[in-house]
Every structure is written in structure tokens, then in C-alpha cells.
Enzyme design. Sequence first.
Site, PDB file in Angstrom:
ATOM      1  CB  CYS A   2      -0.948  -0.155   1.111  1.00 40.42           C
ATOM      2  SG  CYS A   2      -1.787   1.438   1.302  1.00 40.42           S
ATOM      3  CD  GLU A 104      -1.040  -1.830  -5.366  1.00 36.85           C
ATOM      4  OE1 GLU A 104      -0.390  -1.611  -6.307  1.00 36.85           O
ATOM      5  OE2 GLU A 104      -0.942  -2.228  -4.280  1.00 36.85           O
TER       6      GLU A 104
END
Length: 221
Positions: A2, A104
Site C-alpha cells: 500500500c 493500487e
Amino acid sequence: MCGRYTLLAEEVEILKEFGLDHKIPNYEPRYNIAPGQKVLAIIHDGKEKRAGFLKWGLVPFWAKDPKIGYKVINARSETAHEKPSFKQLMAKRRCLIVADSFYEWQRTDEGKQAKRISPKDRKLFAFAGLWDKWGKDEEDMFTCTILTKEANEFMSPIHDRMPVILPHEKQEEWIEPVKWGADEAAGFISQLKTDELDAYDVSDIVNSPKNDDPECIKPIA
């Protein structure tokens, strides 16, 4: 992993969601939060929950050089309880890192495609995080890292890792000042259920942390 996320909620929404009694100094919504920046986190000091800002990128208290933080934005939840950098933090310094979506990048034949991802049924949530205090020459630095886990069925076509998103009913338990060992904290994480997620494509302007405006979350066809 992340490496970018958002927090667009108004302060009053955050206070209500996490049961906080005190206002958050200098809070403002963010469209593209990046490593090395200040992130909103919640800890329990033994008496009450407190919200404040930590620098994203963990600098362990024993580190000689604070630049190590740029390499420690995530920690693998499966092994954090075994690693010197994280073992004591799993037991004693757990935090909530407040968010409402994360980015992402999915590999495609045309290159990497940025996606904005969020739980289907929650406007606000918290990543499971760890924090530490580093001090040198009377300058204290408070930093954090986001725990990650193996991607679930939804995320695996996008990336092989994903952040640990705490279920609403488990947020309080994660930061309660209980006498957990590192192994117990790891066991807690491993048994969490994962929220259903949604995702959509966004512009590659999110690639640069200099871009922090509504264009970052605008869907593209």
C-alpha cells in the site's frame, strides 16, 4: 503493498466514526497521501483514544539513520511478529491509520493502470498500523507503517498484496492497551474477515504525490 491512499471525510465524520472526543488539529481532506507525509492515526494512550499525525514510513527507536523510514512504509502481517523492527510494536504500539480508499497499480499489456479501491459498504475505515518514536539530539519523530497481507480473490488480479483493513467491530480491539504478545497480535490479524471491495480506474496523475486534488479520484473510461 500500500503506497498511496485517500482521506476525504469531514472532521466531524471521523470523530463520530471512531468515537473521538477531541478535535483534530490541522486536519484537512487529502486525495493522494504518499509515503514520507503526515498521516492521520489513532492510538490508545492507556486512558483514552487520541488522534494525531504520524510520519508514514517507520523509523524504529534503535535506528541510526531516520532515512530508513522511506523503506518501511509497509510491514508483512504474516511475519511482523518475528521481525526485530516490528515485534515489540505488534505487542505494544498498534494504531489505526484512517482512510476511505487506497490506490493500487495493475499491470496490463499497455503498462500499469492506477485503480482506486474501497470497501463497498463503508465510507470510512482504518488500516491496521504500527507506530514508534525515534529521537536524536532532542528531536522526537513519531512514525508508522501499514500492515499488509496476501491479496484476497478480489485483489489478486490487481496486486499480490493488500493492506489490512480492520472490520468496523475490530478497530477498538486492535488499539486497546491490552497485554498482547506479538504472536497474539499476529493471530488477531490472521483471523480478520476482509470487507468486500470495489475498484475503478483513475488517471496516472496519482503517480505523482505533487497531485493532490479531485482529479486524482475521477473515474476514467
